[in-house]
Scaffold this active site. Structure first.
Site, PDB file in Angstrom:
ATOM      1  N   ASP A 128      32.079  35.768  40.619  1.00 54.74           N
ATOM      2  CA  ASP A 128      31.225  36.530  41.530  1.00 54.74           C
ATOM      3  C   ASP A 128      29.902  36.920  40.882  1.00 54.74           C
ATOM      4  OD1 ASP A 128      33.610  36.363  42.848  1.00 54.74           O
ATOM      5  OD2 ASP A 128      33.932  38.531  43.049  1.00 54.74           O
ATOM      6  N   ASP A 214      25.411  37.341  45.395  1.00 56.44           N
ATOM      7  CA  ASP A 214      26.521  37.261  44.454  1.00 56.44           C
ATOM      8  C   ASP A 214      26.631  35.795  44.033  1.00 56.44           C
ATOM      9  OD1 ASP A 214      27.074  39.939  44.884  1.00 56.44           O
ATOM     10  OD2 ASP A 214      29.089  39.621  45.704  1.00 56.44           O
ATOM     11  N   HIS A 265      31.350  35.108  49.635  1.00 57.29           N
ATOM     12  CA  HIS A 265      31.794  34.148  48.626  1.00 57.29           C
ATOM     13  C   HIS A 265      32.308  32.873  49.301  1.00 57.29           C
ATOM     14  CE1 HIS A 265      32.389  37.982  46.080  1.00 57.29           C
ATOM     15  NE2 HIS A 265      31.121  37.699  46.289  1.00 57.29           N
ATOM     16  N   ASP A 267      33.966  30.308  48.225  1.00 51.06           N
ATOM     17  CA  ASP A 267      35.069  29.515  47.667  1.00 51.06           C
ATOM     18  C   ASP A 267      36.414  29.698  48.369  1.00 51.06           C
ATOM     19  OD1 ASP A 267      35.277  32.042  46.616  1.00 51.06           O
ATOM     20  OD2 ASP A 267      35.248  31.425  44.516  1.00 51.06           O
ATOM     21  N   CYS A 373      37.871  32.179  41.773  1.00 50.83           N
ATOM     22  CA  CYS A 373      37.170  33.464  41.582  1.00 50.83           C
ATOM     23  C   CYS A 373      37.353  34.000  40.165  1.00 50.83           C
ATOM     24  CB  CYS A 373      37.708  34.516  42.539  1.00 50.83           C
ATOM     25  SG  CYS A 373      37.875  33.982  44.228  1.00 50.83           S
TER      26      CYS A 373
HETATM   27  N1  ARG Z   1      35.775  36.485  51.421  1.00 49.39           N
HETATM   28  C1  ARG Z   1      36.746  35.489  51.035  1.00 49.39           C
HETATM   29  C2  ARG Z   1      37.881  35.456  52.019  1.00 49.39           C
HETATM   30  O1  ARG Z   1      38.494  36.464  52.231  1.00 49.39           O
HETATM   31  C3  ARG Z   1      37.276  35.758  49.662  1.00 49.39           C
HETATM   32  C4  ARG Z   1      36.392  35.187  48.638  1.00 49.39           C
HETATM   33  C5  ARG Z   1      36.908  35.415  47.268  1.00 49.39           C
HETATM   34  N2  ARG Z   1      36.058  34.732  46.362  1.00 49.39           N
HETATM   35  C6  ARG Z   1      35.589  35.247  45.224  1.00 49.39           C
HETATM   36  N3  ARG Z   1      34.807  34.475  44.489  1.00 49.39           N
HETATM   37  N4  ARG Z   1      35.839  36.489  44.850  1.00 49.39           N
HETATM   38  O2  ARG Z   1      38.197  34.441  52.572  1.00 49.39           O
END
Ligand code: ARG
Length: 389
Positions: A128, A214, A265, A267, A373
């Site tokens: 992140d 981020d 994010h 990913d 992550c």
């Molecule tokens: N917002 C994403 C979801 O709930 C989670 C992303 C987590 N990724 C990270 N690099 N912390 O689908």
């Protein structure tokens, strides 16, 4: 699909001769992994509510129960560390150099001229905070107050890489104020209907004055870097990235997933697996205009199967969705590490010809993410290539 090696490598090779060891170099998400940083749970706190963030309890909740504030329990931390240590050992067994951040106690209030927060967060998710873009290590602005100083646990490592690799470029993006007026708190009060009606505006809880991003909103595919407009990355943030990276020969592309009403994010949404193949989220299709760039370059989208749990079955304090199922870590173009319980993903990737390695990681989920992550790749074999010629 065609691939060409880009002039970017020449541009970045710098003055040093071949005798200088390369410590930092990673151009994409799939080349053979050589060195990686794995997060740690020590000192972690619950993520405090703030203008850019409203944590929620998952599943059943006692009357009047609110989201906790303060340090996570020793047992919660121990269980997450066990899985992070296990991942580290597995990577080391495969000959990958594994480094860990410093132990930091996040149970400290923060006060700047513009804001205060009761605690900080954790060092489980380096993804992140920091990203390797070729020979550059870039520290993100971050978007939340509790994460303002989250680069600190990684600074000893970054300095070490910088000292050992004379060609490494070290950049920290300008810190935003994170003042009240940087945020749009009305975002949190919108109804589902309003969110649906506004889904093409890409306006979330962060305003559009100060550059904010981020690192995990980016995904790297050689010469091309894709950045999601989200709750954690705004349009000035993407403009800042473009001005920073394009003179170094990279191309920066904003990407959008209109049906994700709480995007943060990339990913768990859009995960490249090898040249020509992206694991996609069936609930969050990419905007048509953004998809064209991929399809006309012969890339294929592979929809992730249903995750092993529903959102309500995710850990009580986990703020991520069930799509952590697709938050995989590639250690080579044909080898991928997945979470143990996500059998649908294992099956899909095996059918595509990947070797799938599985590890338990569900105790890490409430610390903000899964395998992608919780890692930051510092070096992968390979050069900068153009997969979109
Ligand atoms: N917002 C994403 C979801 O709930 C989670 C992303 C987590 N990724 C990270 N690099 N912390 O689908």
């Amino acid at each position: 699909m065609s691939v060409t090696t880009s002039p970017t490598d020449a541009g970045l090779a710098g003055s040093s001769g071949p005798e200088v060891p390369t410590v930092v170099s990673s151009w994409n998400e799939w080349d053979p992994l050589e060195e990686v940083v794995v997060g740690r749970a020590d000192g972690a706190c619950f993520d405090p509510a703030e203008p850019g963030y409203r944590p929620q309890i998952r599943g059943p909740r006692a009357p009047g129960e609110t989201f906790p504030v303060g340090p996570k329990s020793a047992e919660t931390i121990r269980r997450a560390n066990e899985e992070l240590d296990n991942l580290s050992a597995l990577l080391a067994d495969r000959g990958i150099v594994v480094r860990r951040p410093d132990v930091v106690n996040f149970d400290h209030p923060l006060r700047t001229p513009e804001f205060d927060v009761p605690t900080q967060y954790c060092s489980v998710c380096p993804r992140d905070v920091v990203i390797t873009l070729g020979r550059q290590v870039l520290e993100a602005t971050m978007s939340r107050r509790a994460r303002y100083f989250e680069y600190l646990p990684y600074r000893r490592l970054i300095r070490d890489y910088w000292n050992r690799d004379p060609r490494m470029i070290w950049t920290a993006a300008p810190k935003p104020s994170m003042a009240d007026d940087m945020y749009r708190e009305e975002f949190w009060e919108l109804t589902q209907e309003e969110r649906f009606a506004r889904m093409h505006e890409f306006e979330f809880c962060v305003g559009q004055e100060e550059p904010v991003f981020d690192a995990a909103d980016m995904t790297r595919m050689g010469r091309d870097v894709f950045v999601q407009e989200s709750m954690t990355t705004n349009r000035p943030g993407i403009a800042w990235l473009r001005r920073e990276l394009e003179p170094r020969g990279l191309r920066v592309h904003p990407v959008h997933f209109p049906l994700d009403f709480f995007p943060s994010h990339i990913d768990c949404t859009f995960v490249p697996l090898r040249p020509g193949l992206v694991l996609t989220n069936p609930d969050r299709p990419i905007k048509d205009e953004d998809a064209t760039f991929f399809t006309k370059n012969d890339w294929r989208f592979l929809d992730a199967p249903e995750a092993s749990s529903t959102n309500d079955e995710m850990p009580k304090y986990c703020q991520s969705s069930r799509w952590l199922s697709m938050n995989v870590l590639s250690i080579s173009p044909d080898t991928i590490i997945c979470e143990d319980s996500e059998v649908g993903v294992h099956r899909l990737l095996r059918a595509e010809g990947f070797e799938v390695i599985t590890v338990p990681f569900r105790n890490v989920y409430e610390f903000g993410g899964s395998l992608h992550c919780a890692t930051w790749d510092v070096r992968r074999t390979g050069e900068c290539a153009d997969y979109f010629p």
